[in-house]
Design a protein around this motif. Structure first.
Motif, mmCIF file in Angstrom:
data_model
loop_
_atom_site.group_PDB
_atom_site.id
_atom_site.type_symbol
_atom_site.label_atom_id
_atom_site.label_comp_id
_atom_site.label_asym_id
_atom_site.label_seq_id
_atom_site.Cartn_x
_atom_site.Cartn_y
_atom_site.Cartn_z
ATOM 1 N N SER A 129 0.799 -1.217 0.000
ATOM 2 C CA SER A 129 0.000 0.000 0.000
ATOM 3 C C SER A 129 0.834 1.270 0.000
ATOM 4 N N THR A 130 1.984 1.262 0.673
ATOM 5 C CA THR A 130 2.809 2.471 0.796
ATOM 6 C C THR A 130 4.089 2.393 -0.032
ATOM 7 N N SER A 131 4.140 1.480 -0.994
ATOM 8 C CA SER A 131 5.327 1.334 -1.828
ATOM 9 C C SER A 131 5.593 2.598 -2.653
ATOM 10 N N ASP A 132 6.867 2.865 -2.955
ATOM 11 C CA ASP A 132 7.225 3.954 -3.853
ATOM 12 C C ASP A 132 7.019 3.594 -5.317
ATOM 13 N N ASP A 133 6.748 2.324 -5.581
ATOM 14 C CA ASP A 133 6.496 1.830 -6.932
ATOM 15 C C ASP A 133 4.984 1.810 -7.155
ATOM 16 N N GLN A 134 4.490 2.651 -8.071
ATOM 17 C CA GLN A 134 3.046 2.741 -8.269
ATOM 18 C C GLN A 134 2.433 1.412 -8.678
ATOM 19 N N SER A 135 3.160 0.623 -9.458
ATOM 20 C CA SER A 135 2.646 -0.688 -9.840
ATOM 21 C C SER A 135 2.397 -1.556 -8.614
ATOM 22 N N MET A 136 3.343 -1.551 -7.677
ATOM 23 C CA MET A 136 3.171 -2.318 -6.452
ATOM 24 C C MET A 136 2.013 -1.774 -5.619
ATOM 25 N N ALA A 166 -5.400 0.242 -1.995
ATOM 26 C CA ALA A 166 -6.211 0.532 -0.814
ATOM 27 C C ALA A 166 -5.284 1.060 0.269
ATOM 28 N N ASP A 167 -5.806 1.903 1.131
ATOM 29 C CA ASP A 167 -5.024 2.517 2.199
ATOM 30 C C ASP A 167 -4.907 1.525 3.352
ATOM 31 N N LEU A 168 -3.774 0.831 3.421
ATOM 32 C CA LEU A 168 -3.581 -0.248 4.385
ATOM 33 C C LEU A 168 -2.284 -0.046 5.158
ATOM 34 N N LYS A 169 -2.204 -0.684 6.328
ATOM 35 C CA LYS A 169 -0.984 -0.658 7.126
ATOM 36 C C LYS A 169 -0.737 -2.036 7.710
ATOM 37 N N MET A 170 0.532 -2.401 7.795
ATOM 38 C CA MET A 170 0.917 -3.640 8.444
ATOM 39 C C MET A 170 0.788 -3.481 9.963
ATOM 40 N N GLU A 171 0.484 -4.584 10.645
ATOM 41 C CA GLU A 171 0.416 -4.635 12.108
ATOM 42 C C GLU A 171 -0.576 -3.609 12.663
ATOM 43 N N THR A 172 -1.689 -3.452 11.963
ATOM 44 C CA THR A 172 -2.754 -2.535 12.361
ATOM 45 C C THR A 172 -4.094 -3.201 12.085
#
Length: 343
Positions: A129-136, A166-172
């Motif tokens: 979700s927060t990758s600097d690679d738009q494809s990812m 989608a706006d996601l976060k790990m460990e949340t």
């Protein structure tokens, strides 16, 4: 994934499994607090009571050599809504040093068969979700039908249609909601009024089944507070005949077209021809699976005197005398098609 014994028929055994694993819901609403593992039937996974981020939950871990999930007991689901909360923690990074990437994988299976042989699936990859690679980034939320229409096939055949950001976060803790209606499903994240992912044309043959909590090896998947509401099912039926004459309308992001489709079926094999704005008597080949069709032909585009030839793909469901689904002309347009049977 366990195997069915050969001494009884598969339909009979599946009926026994469905009765035992799903049961019959006593109302159209069911709630699972998931403070322990009592409400779950593990299939090739380990399930344990846990506490994560201040909340009681269940922890699901998977065997690296097997795929599986944990079924919610007493659920027989066709159409309706599924709501719950999930959280993910990576336990180990797969792959050799320098090549390790762990986006995480956690989701919800629905209309699932109790032996995990096939199921519809929405899942999340929070690490993308927060990758600097738009494809990812665009690979954050995914739909698939396991095992026949997995992420790789869908991504290559239908780029960006069955996955999204989608706006996601790990460990949340993340709230998810899935709405299922006939051959369509929507995925909502964290209370959004608009879906993150819309699937109009689910790939699975099974119109009802269980709901299961799905995880992946080398990670800790936590689940809590699930609520399921069944609604009156949309009257769709599998097995509709594709052979015959069809009037097709396709609407794409760049171009649209209409045409006449003639089909013959020999078992699971389809042949025929297409005539319309994108060619005359163009040979068509494809497959039929319980009413689901996949067709391809070489479309003619542009100047008829010197046309551009591009592969066209049509996939979707036939329901009686109507059909609908996805269409794509490679490198030219992407969109939807509808069809009606001609007398």
């Amino acid at each position: 994934m366990f195997l069915l014994k050969q001494s009884a028929s598969r339909p009979a055994l599946l009926a026994i499994l469905i009765t035992g694993a799903f049961g019959l819901p006593t109302s159209n609403a069911q709630t699972f607090a998931l403070t322990d593992a009592a409400a779950l039937v593990p299939v090739n996974v380990k399930v344990a009571a846990a506490e994560y981020k201040g909340r009681k939950a269940v922890l699901i871990t998977s065997d690296p050599s097997q795929g599986g999930f944990a079924l919610l007991k007493g659920v027989d689901f066709q159409d309706g809504t599924i709501e719950g909360e999930i959280a993910l923690k990576i336990a180990a990074s797969p792959g050799p040093p320098g090549m390790r990437r762990s986006p995480g994988f956690v989701g919800i299976a629905f209309r699932a068969q109790p032996d995990a042989s096939h199921y519809e699936l929405f899942y999340l990859r929070p690490g993308n979700s927060t990758s600097d690679d738009q494809s990812m980034r665009n690979h954050s939320a995914q739909y698939s039908y396991e095992p026949d229409q997995g992420w790789l096939k869908l991504r290559r055949q239908w780029p960006w249609v069955y996955e999204t950001w989608a706006d996601l976060k790990m460990e949340t803790w993340t709230r998810i909601k899935i709405e299922v209606k006939g051959r369509a499903a929507k995925l909502f994240v964290n209370g959004s009024e608009q879906p993150s992912l819309v699937v109009d044309g689910l790939k699975g043959d099974d119109l009802r089944g269980g709901i299961a909590l799905w995880s992946y090896p080398n990670q800790e998947a936590y689940f809590s507070n699930f609520h399921i509401v069944s609604s009156p099912p949309v009257p769709v039926k599998n097995g509709s005949e594709a052979a015959g004459s069809w009037q097709v309308t396709a609407v794409g992001d760049a171009i649209g077209f209409e045409g006449a489709l003639q089909l013959k079926r020999d078992g699971n094999k389809l042949t025929g021809d297409w005539s319309g704005a994108s060619g005359k008597a163009r040979p068509v080949t494809g497959t039929w699976r319980n009413g689901y069709i996949e067709l391809s032909f070489d479309a003619e585009l542009g100047n008829p005197a010197n046309p551009i030839i591009a592969p066209a793909i049509i996939a979707g469901w036939i329901d009686g005398d109507a059909g609908s689904g996805r269409m794509r002309v490679v490198d030219r347009t992407d969109g939807r098609w509808t069809a009606v049977r001609k007398p």
